[in-house]
Scaffold this active site. Structure first.
Site, mmCIF file in Angstrom:
data_model
loop_
_atom_site.group_PDB
_atom_site.id
_atom_site.type_symbol
_atom_site.label_atom_id
_atom_site.label_comp_id
_atom_site.label_asym_id
_atom_site.label_seq_id
_atom_site.Cartn_x
_atom_site.Cartn_y
_atom_site.Cartn_z
ATOM 1 N N LYS A 127 11.533 5.680 -4.084
ATOM 2 C CA LYS A 127 10.896 6.779 -3.333
ATOM 3 C C LYS A 127 10.500 6.308 -1.934
ATOM 4 C CE LYS A 127 6.301 7.490 -4.008
ATOM 5 N NZ LYS A 127 5.453 7.481 -2.803
ATOM 6 N N CYS B 297 -6.847 10.952 1.912
ATOM 7 C CA CYS B 297 -6.121 11.163 0.665
ATOM 8 C C CYS B 297 -6.875 10.462 -0.456
ATOM 9 C CB CYS B 297 -4.688 10.684 0.766
ATOM 10 S SG CYS B 297 -4.483 8.945 0.534
ATOM 11 N N ASP C 14 0.572 -1.034 -5.104
ATOM 12 C CA ASP C 14 1.146 0.037 -5.931
ATOM 13 C C ASP C 14 1.320 -0.372 -7.399
ATOM 14 O OD1 ASP C 14 1.207 1.666 -3.740
ATOM 15 O OD2 ASP C 14 3.338 1.416 -3.329
ATOM 16 N N ARG D 3 5.481 13.220 -8.538
ATOM 17 C CA ARG D 3 5.712 12.900 -7.118
ATOM 18 C C ARG D 3 6.514 11.613 -6.988
ATOM 19 N NH1 ARG D 3 0.679 12.893 -3.247
ATOM 20 N NH2 ARG D 3 2.410 12.095 -2.023
HETATM 21 N N1 EPU Z 1 -3.686 1.728 8.215
HETATM 22 C C1 EPU Z 1 -4.521 1.965 9.287
HETATM 23 N N2 EPU Z 1 -3.986 2.559 10.405
HETATM 24 C C2 EPU Z 1 -2.674 2.900 10.487
HETATM 25 C C3 EPU Z 1 -1.824 2.643 9.389
HETATM 26 C C4 EPU Z 1 -2.362 2.039 8.257
HETATM 27 O O1 EPU Z 1 -5.711 1.678 9.245
HETATM 28 O O2 EPU Z 1 -2.253 3.437 11.534
HETATM 29 C C5 EPU Z 1 -4.244 1.075 7.021
HETATM 30 C C6 EPU Z 1 -4.174 1.963 5.776
HETATM 31 O O3 EPU Z 1 -5.269 2.847 5.702
HETATM 32 C C7 EPU Z 1 -4.149 0.937 4.665
HETATM 33 C C8 EPU Z 1 -3.351 -0.226 5.283
HETATM 34 O O4 EPU Z 1 -3.436 -0.043 6.699
HETATM 35 O O5 EPU Z 1 -5.438 0.507 4.389
HETATM 36 C C9 EPU Z 1 -1.883 -0.297 4.865
HETATM 37 O O6 EPU Z 1 -1.291 0.972 5.051
HETATM 38 P P1 EPU Z 1 0.286 1.145 5.280
HETATM 39 O O7 EPU Z 1 0.500 1.810 6.599
HETATM 40 O O8 EPU Z 1 0.972 -0.149 5.039
HETATM 41 O O9 EPU Z 1 0.643 2.157 4.111
HETATM 42 P P2 EPU Z 1 1.562 3.437 4.175
HETATM 43 O O10 EPU Z 1 2.758 3.192 5.009
HETATM 44 O O11 EPU Z 1 0.736 4.633 4.458
HETATM 45 C C10 EPU Z 1 3.077 2.721 2.149
HETATM 46 C C11 EPU Z 1 3.480 3.322 0.833
HETATM 47 C C12 EPU Z 1 2.299 3.293 -0.129
HETATM 48 C C13 EPU Z 1 1.875 1.843 -0.313
HETATM 49 C C14 EPU Z 1 1.513 1.218 1.051
HETATM 50 C C15 EPU Z 1 1.159 -0.240 0.969
HETATM 51 C C16 EPU Z 1 5.176 4.924 1.482
HETATM 52 C C17 EPU Z 1 5.585 6.336 1.642
HETATM 53 N N3 EPU Z 1 3.926 4.695 1.059
HETATM 54 O O12 EPU Z 1 2.008 3.532 2.646
HETATM 55 O O13 EPU Z 1 2.775 3.803 -1.358
HETATM 56 O O14 EPU Z 1 0.753 1.784 -1.159
HETATM 57 O O15 EPU Z 1 2.653 1.368 1.946
HETATM 58 O O16 EPU Z 1 2.203 -0.969 0.406
HETATM 59 O O17 EPU Z 1 5.966 4.015 1.713
HETATM 60 C C18 EPU Z 1 2.637 4.900 -3.447
HETATM 61 O O18 EPU Z 1 3.872 4.874 -3.514
HETATM 62 O O19 EPU Z 1 1.918 5.209 -4.440
HETATM 63 C C19 EPU Z 1 1.972 4.563 -2.191
HETATM 64 C C20 EPU Z 1 0.720 4.917 -1.913
#
Ligand code: EPU
Length: 421
Positions: free
Chosen positions: A22, A117, A306, A398
């Site tokens: 996903k 979220c 995850d 999802r």
């Molecule tokens: N963060 C910030 N500012 C930003 C971006 C991120 O503070 O601009 C923080 C987030 O709040 C979090 C940390 O940095 O505390 C890491 O967030 P990241 O951006 O790496 O996560 P994401 O891209 O939003 C993806 C996966 C998540 C997974 C995380 C961490 C997708 C669609 N989602 O989220 O997957 O937990 O990376 O590996 O790729 C799931 O599949 O259940 C899921 C939540």
């Protein structure tokens, strides 16, 4: 809303085939915005989040078809809108991944702010700061990110903490930028590497994906492509735990063992026997007494956030005291009280949960709260004495393709009751 009714206490045996990832598919589908020709994607899981992202792309005017169950074709050539509306973004944060490609290709974008979220605040400040450095003019207005540019330019972007989505958004924008972009402190997750591979197949010049510095040389155009996304490493990890928690014996097919090393190491420490077989298969044998474990979630290649909820369910039935610390998201323990309703003995202390092992879970009525929390409840239910009813399993739909069907093929008794609260 559908619910699961699970008769627990059955050892799972047999073979399961892993679906496409996903979290790799979502950015890869968004990257089609950058292409000048038709894009064909295979191994795309049939999930609600995938439907949400294809709805976003349809809203932009892209032609989407599903000629086969796990194939999506996209014609990106007739964009009529640059807006990802609130109704879609609110149901899936990953919709923000259209921002970078829209800006790079069409010089403007309007994307709803995702908002909070279930698992934490999850801001997108790092995405916006980096795009601004690349020449985007960004304002926040009425709940929307309003972005425009005279042309995205290459820049050096430094992420203080790695962000998966931020790295993906910037990498996509950089492929059509003027000049070279260097991302320092980049996320190294396999999904980032898969997106880079898809972009490279479109003609992009990217080096270093999977390392902490990624260099992208901007091009004037990218072509269409045919691309197969990687298997879902979190689904693999979830089935590894399913084998262990039911004291079963599973052959997990279509996996990439190199993507689940940290999870396999922790399960092995607990006494679970994991072996790599020919042709991308992993065998898990859980017919053993489980030892307690110490887990800390960290960015890849460390133990993934995850998988935190799933290994916590397993730790609950180990012999001794385990500790599990969540370092990525601040509110990712909503499964804790539900696991306690099923007889788990857990104490939440700030970012750490102390788990005192019990012999077996007990069936109960519980509520799914987010995707991975729901998976941990299913795992606990598979182990439990008696019947468990899990409400709000739309969270599972999802992110896990046909989880009930796959588990039932392994001997589980999972019934989906449609409708109701
Ligand atoms: N963060 C910030 N500012 C930003 C971006 C991120 O503070 O601009 C923080 C987030 O709040 C979090 C940390 O940095 O505390 C890491 O967030 P990241 O951006 O790496 O996560 P994401 O891209 O939003 C993806 C996966 C998540 C997974 C995380 C961490 C997708 C669609 N989602 O989220 O997957 O937990 O990376 O590996 O790729 C799931 O599949 O259940 C899921 C939540």
């Amino acid at each position: 809303m559908d619910k699961f009714i699970i008769q627990g206490g059955i050892s799972l045996e047999g073979e399961v085939v892993i679906s496409g990832s996903k979290n790799a598919a979502l950015p890869v589908l968004c990257s089609s915005i950058l292409a000048d020709g038709p894009c064909i994607y295979t191994n795309i899981p049939r999930l609600r989040d995938i439907t949400t992202i294809t709805d976003v792309l349809s809203t932009l005017g892209m032609g989407i078809e599903r000629p086969e169950r796990n194939t999506i074709t996209i014609d990106p050539t007739n964009l009529v809108s640059y807006e990802a509306p609130y109704e879609l973004v609110k149901s899936m944060r990953a919709s923000i991944l259209v921002l970078g490609p829209l800006l790079a290709k069409y010089k403007r974008a309007k994307v709803s702010l995702p908002g909070g979220c279930a698992i934490g605040v999850r801001p997108i400040d790092m995405h916006l700061k980096a795009l601004t450095k690349m020449g985007a003019d960004i304002t926040l207005s009425h709940g929307y990110v309003m972005a425009s540019t005279e042309g995205i330019k290459g820049a050096t972007i430094v992420f203080d903490t790695p962000t998966v989505g931020g790295t993906e958004n910037i990498m996509m924008a950089a492929t059509l930028a003027q000049g070279t972009t260097v991302i320092q402190g980049a996320a190294k997750e396999p999904e980032v590497v898969d997106l880079a591979n898809a972009l490279i197949t479109m003609g992009a010049r990217i080096e270093g994906a999977g390392e902490s510095t990624i260099t992208i040389e901007g091009m004037s155009s990218l072509s269409g492509l045919e691309y197969e996304v990687i298997p879902d490493r979190i689904e693999v990890g979830t089935f590894l735990v399913a084998g262990a928690i039911t004291r079963g014996d599973l052959l997990i097919k279509g996996a990439r063992a190199e993507h689940v090393v940290a999870v396999a190491e922790k399960l092995s420490e607990m006494g679970v026997v994991i072996t790599e077989e020919d042709g991308g298969a992993i065998r898990v044998n859980g017919k053993t007494d489980l030892r307690p474990v110490q887990v800390e979630t960290v960015p890849y290649p460390g133990f993934p956030t995850d998988m935190q909820a799933q290994i916590m369910a397993l730790a609950c039935i180990s012999q001794g005291v385990s500790t599990i610390t969540e370092n990525i998201f601040e509110n990712r323990y909503m499964h804790v009280p539900e696991l306690m309703r099923m007889g788990g003995r857990l104490e939440e202390k700030g970012p750490t949960v102390i788990v005192h092992g019990v012999d077996q879970f007990q069936g109960a009525s519980v509520m799914a709260t987010d995707l991975r929390a729901s998976a941990s409840l299913v795992l606990a239910a598979l182990n439990a004495r008696g019947v468990t009813e899990i409400r709000r399993i739309y969270h599972l739909d999802r992110g896990y393709e046909e989880l009930d069907r796959k588990l039932n093929l392994l001997g589980a008794k999972v019934m989906r009751e449609r409708g109701g609260l």
